[in-house]
Design an enzyme around this catalytic site. Structure first.
Site, PDB file in Angstrom:
ATOM      1  N   GLY A  11       0.838  -1.205   0.000  1.00 10.83           N
ATOM      2  CA  GLY A  11       0.000   0.000   0.000  1.00 10.83           C
ATOM      3  C   GLY A  11       0.870   1.251   0.000  1.00 10.83           C
ATOM      4  N   ARG A  72       1.114  -5.236  -4.903  1.00 11.06           N
ATOM      5  CA  ARG A  72       1.361  -6.344  -3.978  1.00 11.06           C
ATOM      6  C   ARG A  72       1.549  -7.561  -4.871  1.00 11.06           C
ATOM      7  NH1 ARG A  72      -2.954  -3.610  -0.762  1.00 11.06           N
ATOM      8  NH2 ARG A  72      -1.900  -2.766   1.063  1.00 11.06           N
ATOM      9  N   SER A  73       2.804  -7.964  -5.059  1.00  7.34           N
ATOM     10  CA  SER A  73       3.100  -8.989  -6.069  1.00  7.34           C
ATOM     11  C   SER A  73       2.929 -10.415  -5.536  1.00  7.34           C
ATOM     12  CB  SER A  73       4.529  -8.806  -6.575  1.00  7.34           C
ATOM     13  OG  SER A  73       4.849  -9.835  -7.480  1.00  7.34           O
ATOM     14  N   ASP A 103       5.411  -4.535   6.082  1.00  9.31           N
ATOM     15  CA  ASP A 103       5.964  -5.842   6.476  1.00  9.31           C
ATOM     16  C   ASP A 103       5.949  -6.863   5.329  1.00  9.31           C
ATOM     17  OD1 ASP A 103       3.213  -6.045   6.630  1.00  9.31           O
ATOM     18  OD2 ASP A 103       3.217  -7.321   8.418  1.00  9.31           O
ATOM     19  N   GLY A 104       4.895  -6.851   4.501  1.00 12.77           N
ATOM     20  CA  GLY A 104       4.848  -7.773   3.355  1.00 12.77           C
ATOM     21  C   GLY A 104       6.012  -7.504   2.401  1.00 12.77           C
ATOM     22  N   THR A 125       4.509   2.871   5.279  1.00 10.80           N
ATOM     23  CA  THR A 125       3.126   2.405   5.439  1.00 10.80           C
ATOM     24  C   THR A 125       2.421   3.359   6.399  1.00 10.80           C
ATOM     25  OG1 THR A 125       1.706   0.720   6.450  1.00 10.80           O
ATOM     26  CG2 THR A 125       3.988   0.704   7.141  1.00 10.80           C
ATOM     27  N   ASP A 127       0.226   2.454   8.400  1.00 16.73           N
ATOM     28  CA  ASP A 127      -0.276   1.677   9.544  1.00 16.73           C
ATOM     29  C   ASP A 127       0.544   1.815  10.836  1.00 16.73           C
ATOM     30  OD1 ASP A 127      -2.182   0.788   7.786  1.00 16.73           O
ATOM     31  OD2 ASP A 127      -1.258  -1.164   7.427  1.00 16.73           O
ATOM     32  N   ASP A 129       2.757  -0.189  11.888  1.00 21.95           N
ATOM     33  CA  ASP A 129       2.604  -1.511  12.508  1.00 21.95           C
ATOM     34  C   ASP A 129       3.905  -2.297  12.580  1.00 21.95           C
ATOM     35  OD1 ASP A 129       2.819  -1.787   9.781  1.00 21.95           O
ATOM     36  OD2 ASP A 129       1.243  -3.289   9.589  1.00 21.95           O
ATOM     37  N   ARG A 154     -16.904  16.634  13.974  1.00 22.44           N
ATOM     38  CA  ARG A 154     -17.275  17.181  15.287  1.00 22.44           C
ATOM     39  C   ARG A 154     -18.251  18.359  15.110  1.00 22.44           C
ATOM     40  NH1 ARG A 154     -14.697  18.038  20.536  1.00 22.44           N
ATOM     41  NH2 ARG A 154     -12.935  16.733  20.002  1.00 22.44           N
ATOM     42  N   ARG A 162     -25.383  14.399  17.907  1.00 19.79           N
ATOM     43  CA  ARG A 162     -25.231  12.979  17.559  1.00 19.79           C
ATOM     44  C   ARG A 162     -23.941  12.380  18.120  1.00 19.79           C
ATOM     45  NH1 ARG A 162     -26.669  13.978  11.274  1.00 19.79           N
ATOM     46  NH2 ARG A 162     -28.848  13.384  11.352  1.00 19.79           N
ATOM     47  N   MET A 169      -8.166   3.264   9.009  1.00 23.45           N
ATOM     48  CA  MET A 169      -7.332   2.134   8.557  1.00 23.45           C
ATOM     49  C   MET A 169      -6.290   1.754   9.615  1.00 23.45           C
ATOM     50  SD  MET A 169      -6.561   2.655   4.533  1.00 23.45           S
ATOM     51  CE  MET A 169      -7.753   2.160   3.301  1.00 23.45           C
ATOM     52  N   ARG A 171      -5.056  -1.799   9.460  1.00 19.94           N
ATOM     53  CA  ARG A 171      -5.026  -3.268   9.444  1.00 19.94           C
ATOM     54  C   ARG A 171      -5.152  -3.809  10.865  1.00 19.94           C
ATOM     55  NH1 ARG A 171      -3.544  -6.052   4.669  1.00 19.94           N
ATOM     56  NH2 ARG A 171      -2.524  -4.295   3.697  1.00 19.94           N
ATOM     57  N   GLY A 185      -9.468  14.437  20.774  1.00 21.25           N
ATOM     58  CA  GLY A 185     -10.341  14.464  21.951  1.00 21.25           C
ATOM     59  C   GLY A 185     -11.532  13.519  21.844  1.00 21.25           C
ATOM     60  N   LEU A 214     -22.598  17.998  23.571  1.00 23.08           N
ATOM     61  CA  LEU A 214     -23.443  18.016  22.371  1.00 23.08           C
ATOM     62  C   LEU A 214     -22.953  17.072  21.282  1.00 23.08           C
ATOM     63  CD1 LEU A 214     -24.141  21.841  22.163  1.00 23.08           C
ATOM     64  CD2 LEU A 214     -25.716  20.037  22.861  1.00 23.08           C
ATOM     65  N   ARG A 244     -24.071   8.108  13.709  1.00 20.90           N
ATOM     66  CA  ARG A 244     -23.670   8.059  12.300  1.00 20.90           C
ATOM     67  C   ARG A 244     -22.286   7.430  12.199  1.00 20.90           C
ATOM     68  NH1 ARG A 244     -28.196   9.058  11.863  1.00 20.90           N
ATOM     69  NH2 ARG A 244     -29.249  10.598  10.545  1.00 20.90           N
TER      70      ARG A 244
HETATM   71  O1  F6P Z   1      -1.473  -1.277   4.782  1.00 16.96           O
HETATM   72  C1  F6P Z   1      -2.040  -0.074   4.392  1.00 16.96           C
HETATM   73  C2  F6P Z   1      -3.545  -0.207   4.247  1.00 16.96           C
HETATM   74  O2  F6P Z   1      -4.047   1.054   3.875  1.00 16.96           O
HETATM   75  C3  F6P Z   1      -4.286  -0.738   5.474  1.00 16.96           C
HETATM   76  O3  F6P Z   1      -4.457   0.235   6.471  1.00 16.96           O
HETATM   77  C4  F6P Z   1      -5.554  -1.216   4.845  1.00 16.96           C
HETATM   78  O4  F6P Z   1      -6.148  -2.241   5.618  1.00 16.96           O
HETATM   79  C5  F6P Z   1      -5.092  -1.755   3.505  1.00 16.96           C
HETATM   80  O5  F6P Z   1      -3.847  -1.142   3.229  1.00 16.96           O
HETATM   81  C6  F6P Z   1      -6.029  -1.499   2.362  1.00 16.96           C
HETATM   82  O6  F6P Z   1      -5.518  -2.112   1.254  1.00 16.96           O
HETATM   83  P1  F6P Z   1      -6.010  -1.822  -0.234  1.00 16.96           P
HETATM   84  O7  F6P Z   1      -5.513  -0.477  -0.640  1.00 16.96           O
HETATM   85  O8  F6P Z   1      -5.415  -2.920  -1.032  1.00 16.96           O
HETATM   86  O9  F6P Z   1      -7.511  -1.836  -0.195  1.00 16.96           O
END
Ligand code: F6P
Length: 320
Positions: A11, A72-73, A103-104, A125, A127, A129, A154, A162, A169, A171, A185, A214, A244
């Site tokens: 990604g 993503r190969s 990581d991939g 990335t 993420d 992560d 907000r 509401r 995102m 993952r 906040g 509110l 919502r």
């Molecule tokens: O790893 C980055 C990311 O944006 C994740 O947060 C999300 O789950 C995933 O890629 C979405 O992947 P794609 O763009 O293939 O839908």
């Protein structure tokens, strides 16, 4: 070493262009040639590789996405795809590769380094992560994008009285939700790393409403919810408050990178080239306490990312 290749994979994330620019400029500064590999590992397999010069990376530091494109190969994971890739690397005379991705992508980098191709990973990335580094390139920009959305939501949340759930995102990692939730906040932050109870979320909403609040913002990490529509419905039914749901989606992956991400990318790109020139063969670049550092790829991949519990607890305390 005479020639370095650079690719982006997985990604995309804001700041990848700044990292490519840094790799290209640092390589040329050090008197080596540099080629750009298109669409990640797919580009190696297909020989989609171009010479880059100083001008190739002009006017990209501020742009989101990746000028090298990404993929993503699946083919690279196969025996025949990998062998094809090794041949292409040889034919093009590439002696070291910088892989910018998550990581991939690092697993692909690990595979290349295991067959003797010097490979350095740069964490790109949104993420955040990866356990070995405090920050990944793109996380700060994505968090700020979410924060902007939180502010907009907000406004309307307050007008209508509401509760708004914002799904983000990440993952399996809750960092985007955690950081944007703390900075925005939010009344509740739901992340995959922490058990949560809908009743507790509802209690907070009702307590807030009773003392005249509110609006209510709930940050929900995608990895924590199988079905965010169901969560919204349950909260609405249990509290009687109009709820919502906004799923922010790919808006989080684009946009001009923040100064933080551009600087991080520039520092990491230059470090990756330095490591290749020092003869390193299997490293990933990271940042710890504002110091650029590097780790063995396999070691880095074996570490388990821990959520910052202090931040999580702080967000809870401050949203009473
Ligand atoms: O790893 C980055 C990311 O944006 C994740 O947060 C999300 O789950 C995933 O890629 C979405 O992947 P794609 O763009 O293939 O839908």
């Amino acid at each position: 070493m005479k020639k370095i290749g650079v690719l982006t994979s997985g990604g995309d994330s804001p700041g990848m262009n700044a990292a490519i620019r840094a790799v290209v400029r640092a390589t040329i500064y050090n008197g080596l040639d540099v080629v750009g590999i298109k669409r990640g590992y797919e580009g190696i397999i297909n020989g989609d590789i171009k010479d880059l010069n100083l001008s190739s990376v002009a006017d990209i530091i501020h742009r989101g996405g990746t000028m090298l494109k990404t993929a993503r190969s699946e083919a690279f994971k196969t025996k025949s795809g990998f062998e094809k890739a090794l041949n292409v690397i040889k034919i093009f005379g590439i002696e070291g590769i910088v892989v910018i991705g998550g990581d991939g992508s690092f697993r692909g980098a690990e595979k290349l380094s295991q067959v003797g191709i010097p490979t350095i990973g740069i964490p790109g990335t949104i993420d955040n992560d990866l356990a070995y580094t405090d920050y990944t390139i793109g996380f700060d920009t994505a968090t700020n994008t979410v924060l902007h959305a939180v502010s907009n939501i907000r406004d309307t949340s307050t007008s209508h009285g509401r509760a708004n759930i914002i799904e983000v995102m990440g993952r399996h990692c809750g960092d985007i939700a955690l950081y944007a939730g703390l900075a925005g906040g939010a009344e509740s932050i739901i992340v995959p790393e922490e058990k949560y109870s809908i009743d507790d979320v509802c209690k907070r909403l009702i307590q807030g409403k009773n003392r005249g609040k509110l609006h209510s913002i709930i940050l929900l990490a995608e990895g924590a919810a199988d079905n965010s529509y169901e969560i919204a419905k349950e909260i609405e039914e249990k509290t009687g408050i109009d709820v919502r749901l906004t799923i922010l989606g790919h808006i989080q992956r684009g946009g001009s990178p923040t100064a933080f991400d551009r600087i991080l990318a520039s520092r990491m790109g230059a470090k990756a080239v330095e490591l290749l020139m020092q003869g390193e063969k299997s490293r990933v670049v990271g940042i710890k306490g504002n110091e650029i550092c590097d780790f063995d790829i396999s070691k880095a991949l074996s570490l388990k990312k821990e959520m910052n519990k202090d931040l999580y607890e702080l967000a809870k305390i401050l949203s009473i």
